[in-house]
Design an enzyme around this catalytic site. Sequence first.
Site, PDB file in Angstrom:
ATOM      1  N   LYS A  21      -4.322 -12.933   1.192  1.00 37.23           N
ATOM      2  CA  LYS A  21      -3.424 -12.515  -0.427  1.00 37.23           C
ATOM      3  C   LYS A  21      -3.755 -12.957  -1.372  1.00 37.23           C
ATOM      4  CE  LYS A  21      -0.454  -9.997   3.163  1.00 37.23           C
ATOM      5  NZ  LYS A  21      -0.665 -10.408   4.095  1.00 37.23           N
ATOM      6  N   ASP A  97      -2.619  -3.118   4.015  1.00 38.13           N
ATOM      7  CA  ASP A  97      -1.607  -3.986   3.506  1.00 38.13           C
ATOM      8  C   ASP A  97      -2.282  -3.891   2.469  1.00 38.13           C
ATOM      9  OD1 ASP A  97      -0.038  -5.689   2.665  1.00 38.13           O
ATOM     10  OD2 ASP A  97      -0.375  -6.999   4.260  1.00 38.13           O
ATOM     11  N   HIS A 195     -10.094   9.105 -21.987  1.00 35.61           N
ATOM     12  CA  HIS A 195      -8.444   8.349 -22.045  1.00 35.61           C
ATOM     13  C   HIS A 195      -8.038   9.079 -23.487  1.00 35.61           C
ATOM     14  CE1 HIS A 195      -9.689   5.380 -19.237  1.00 35.61           C
ATOM     15  NE2 HIS A 195      -8.276   5.102 -19.536  1.00 35.61           N
TER      16      HIS A 195
END
EC number: 1.1.1.34
Length: 210
Positions: A21, A97, A195
């Site tokens: 991580k 995860d 956008h």
Amino acid sequence: LESDFADMDVIGISGNFCSDKKPAAVNWIEGRGKSVVCEAIIKEEVVKKVLKTDVALLVELNMLKNLAGSAVAGALGGFNAHAGNIVSAIFIATGQDPAQNVESSHCITMMEAVNDGKDLHISVTLPSIEVGTVGGGTQLASQSACLNLLGVMGACKESPGSYSRLLATIVAGSVLAGELSLMSAIAAGQLVKSHMKYNRSSKDVSKAAS
């Protein structure tokens, strides 16, 4: 460990060389989880008619943005446009995860003109995709349904580990598609326009449509 090294004092089970991580150069050097390279050749006609841009512009944009720009920023694993968006979305949907998106999103995107400069060769290299198809969040109803849809739910008895390897290639293929899409939108000047056109914050979404 203590039986092999009698004079060793165990301070902690992890010394952080695992880089779990965390962005780290060791993930590029040694790999972690699954290391995948995905590539494709996009024909000139598709680049022009579907992606609304041209090969030379995409190659230049990739060099200036994903390679040079990321280097100037001191990027460790982020030599790409938005691999993290794709990886995190798939991770959440398939019960992975989410925090391992950090190293799993390490990616370098390459583009070059091929076939006398007419067609585009694009590749993505992800050295540390951490995925699994058993245990944890993969057992949740929605997440297991997504894995089943992809044909990689549970364990493969005939070839252990093959489902997780296939899932890693699905992640890489999706990242490639996402890179091609976003880079084309930027090259064609469509990113800001889209956008602004579809920005829901300009509407009062709290009121039900009549």
